[in-house]
Design a protein around this motif. Structure first.
Motif, short mmCIF file in Angstrom:
data_model
loop_
_atom_site.label_atom_id
_atom_site.label_comp_id
_atom_site.label_asym_id
_atom_site.label_seq_id
_atom_site.Cartn_x
_atom_site.Cartn_y
_atom_site.Cartn_z
N PRO A 1 0.84 -1.20 0.00
CA PRO A 1 0.00 0.00 0.00
C PRO A 1 0.87 1.25 0.00
N LEU A 2 0.29 2.37 -0.35
CA LEU A 2 1.05 3.61 -0.37
C LEU A 2 1.61 3.94 1.01
N GLU A 3 0.91 3.50 2.04
CA GLU A 3 1.36 3.77 3.41
C GLU A 3 2.68 3.07 3.75
N ALA A 4 3.10 2.14 2.91
CA ALA A 4 4.36 1.43 3.16
C ALA A 4 5.58 2.25 2.75
N LEU A 5 5.36 3.42 2.14
CA LEU A 5 6.48 4.26 1.74
C LEU A 5 7.32 4.65 2.94
N GLY A 6 8.61 4.68 2.74
CA GLY A 6 9.54 5.08 3.79
C GLY A 6 10.90 4.50 3.46
N GLY A 7 11.91 4.91 4.18
CA GLY A 7 13.23 4.39 3.90
C GLY A 7 14.24 4.85 4.93
N ALA A 8 15.41 4.22 4.86
CA ALA A 8 16.45 4.55 5.83
C ALA A 8 17.84 4.40 5.23
N ALA A 9 17.99 4.74 3.95
CA ALA A 9 19.31 4.70 3.31
C ALA A 9 20.02 6.02 3.60
N ILE A 10 20.35 6.23 4.87
CA ILE A 10 20.85 7.52 5.32
C ILE A 10 22.19 7.87 4.67
N GLY A 11 23.07 6.87 4.52
CA GLY A 11 24.36 7.14 3.91
C GLY A 11 24.23 7.63 2.49
N SER A 12 23.31 7.03 1.74
CA SER A 12 23.08 7.46 0.37
C SER A 12 22.52 8.87 0.33
N ASP A 13 21.60 9.18 1.23
CA ASP A 13 21.02 10.52 1.27
C ASP A 13 22.08 11.57 1.61
N ILE A 14 22.93 11.26 2.58
CA ILE A 14 23.99 12.20 2.96
C ILE A 14 24.98 12.40 1.81
N ALA A 15 25.29 11.32 1.10
CA ALA A 15 26.19 11.43 -0.05
C ALA A 15 25.60 12.32 -1.13
N ALA A 16 24.29 12.20 -1.34
CA ALA A 16 23.63 13.05 -2.34
C ALA A 16 23.71 14.51 -1.94
N MET A 17 23.56 14.79 -0.65
CA MET A 17 23.68 16.17 -0.18
C MET A 17 25.12 16.67 -0.31
N ALA A 18 26.08 15.80 0.04
CA ALA A 18 27.49 16.19 -0.03
C ALA A 18 27.91 16.47 -1.47
N HIS A 19 27.29 15.78 -2.40
CA HIS A 19 27.66 15.96 -3.80
C HIS A 19 27.43 17.39 -4.27
N GLU A 20 26.46 18.06 -3.67
CA GLU A 20 26.13 19.42 -4.10
C GLU A 20 27.29 20.38 -3.91
N THR A 21 28.21 20.06 -2.99
CA THR A 21 29.30 20.99 -2.68
C THR A 21 30.66 20.48 -3.14
N LEU A 22 30.72 19.39 -3.89
CA LEU A 22 32.00 18.92 -4.42
C LEU A 22 32.57 19.97 -5.37
N GLU A 23 33.87 20.23 -5.25
CA GLU A 23 34.49 21.24 -6.12
C GLU A 23 34.62 20.73 -7.56
N THR A 24 34.96 19.43 -7.70
CA THR A 24 35.11 18.83 -9.03
C THR A 24 34.12 17.70 -9.15
N ARG A 25 33.28 17.73 -10.19
CA ARG A 25 32.24 16.73 -10.34
C ARG A 25 32.17 16.28 -11.80
N ILE A 26 31.98 14.98 -11.97
CA ILE A 26 31.73 14.42 -13.29
C ILE A 26 30.23 14.31 -13.53
N PHE A 27 29.49 13.90 -12.51
CA PHE A 27 28.06 13.64 -12.61
C PHE A 27 27.24 14.81 -12.06
N ARG A 28 26.01 14.91 -12.52
CA ARG A 28 25.14 15.99 -12.08
C ARG A 28 24.61 15.78 -10.68
N THR A 29 24.54 14.52 -10.23
CA THR A 29 24.07 14.20 -8.87
C THR A 29 24.95 13.14 -8.25
#
Length: 212
Positions: free
Chosen positions: A184-212
């Motif tokens: 059901p839609l109510e089952a949505l949720g997650g806990a891939a915290i390391g992946s989420d933090i990495a996505a946030m950290a990517h925004e401030t990388l000085e040199t990047r190959i990928f957009r995200t």
């Protein structure tokens, strides 16, 4: 639509040749590699497995299942955008979903509005006459494959190592797809915290190959 024709159409939409621009996104993996969190094929396999089971992979799978089942895409799209854990994650799903819709509208004459990627795919795949779990599994295969190929390019790994890592993820992909197809839609949720933090950290990388 006959199932065989629907399967061909779906695999075309999820092919790297379809103009979604998926090659430009690493889903935060580039930041994780830069930080030394992902160093080889084993690390990459575990990283992607966690994203599939606990992160955006599972969330996308449930949203896709709901869209396939005929749920109103407007609220689903709003929810997909709200679940994006960072600016780049939001851009990743919205830009690819918009590209999918734009191309399919041009091919078919439809007038679907832009949507986040899993919702967009669910809406356009409603008429393909395919089992939901199959649609979801193929979506997750493309999702995981894109991250793996980012790893192949940036870690770097050989092509064979990358393909072996993706093949090892097939049981996870199938399990998540089966679960999401009945969730059901109510089952949505997650806990891939390391992946989420990495996505946030990517925004401030000085040199990047990928957009995200």
């Amino acid at each position: 639509m006959a199932a065989d024709a629907g399967l061909l159409r779906l695999t075309q939409w999820l092919s790297p040749a379809f103009p979604l621009g998926g090659f430009a996104y690493s889903h935060g993996l580039e930041a994780a590699v830069t930080a030394g969190q992902v160093r080889g094929a084993g690390d990459l396999r575990q990283w992607v497995a966690d994203v599939l089971r606990e992160g955006a992979g599972r969330a996308d799978a449930i949203l896709l299942a709901q869209a396939l089942a005929g749920a109103d895409p407007g609220p689903l799209d709003d929810l997909a955008r709200a679940l994006a854990s960072s600016r780049e994650r939001l851009a990743e799903t919205v830009e690819q979903g918009s590209a999918l819709i734009r191309t399919i509208n041009a091919l078919t004459g439809a007038a679907h509005p832009p949507m986040a990627l899993p919702v967009a795919l669910g809406v356009v795949a409603r008429g393909l006459d395919l089992p939901p779990a199959q649609v979801i599994a193929l979506y997750l295969q493309a999702f995981a494959g894109n991250i793996v190929m980012a790893g192949v390019r940036f870690i770097p790994l050989g092509q064979t190592e990358g393909q072996a890592a993706l093949a090892a993820l097939h049981p996870v992909i199938l399990a998540v797809a089966e679960e999401a197809a009945a969730a059901p839609l109510e089952a949505l949720g997650g806990a891939a915290i390391g992946s989420d933090i990495a996505a946030m950290a990517h925004e401030t990388l000085e040199t990047r190959i990928f957009r995200t």
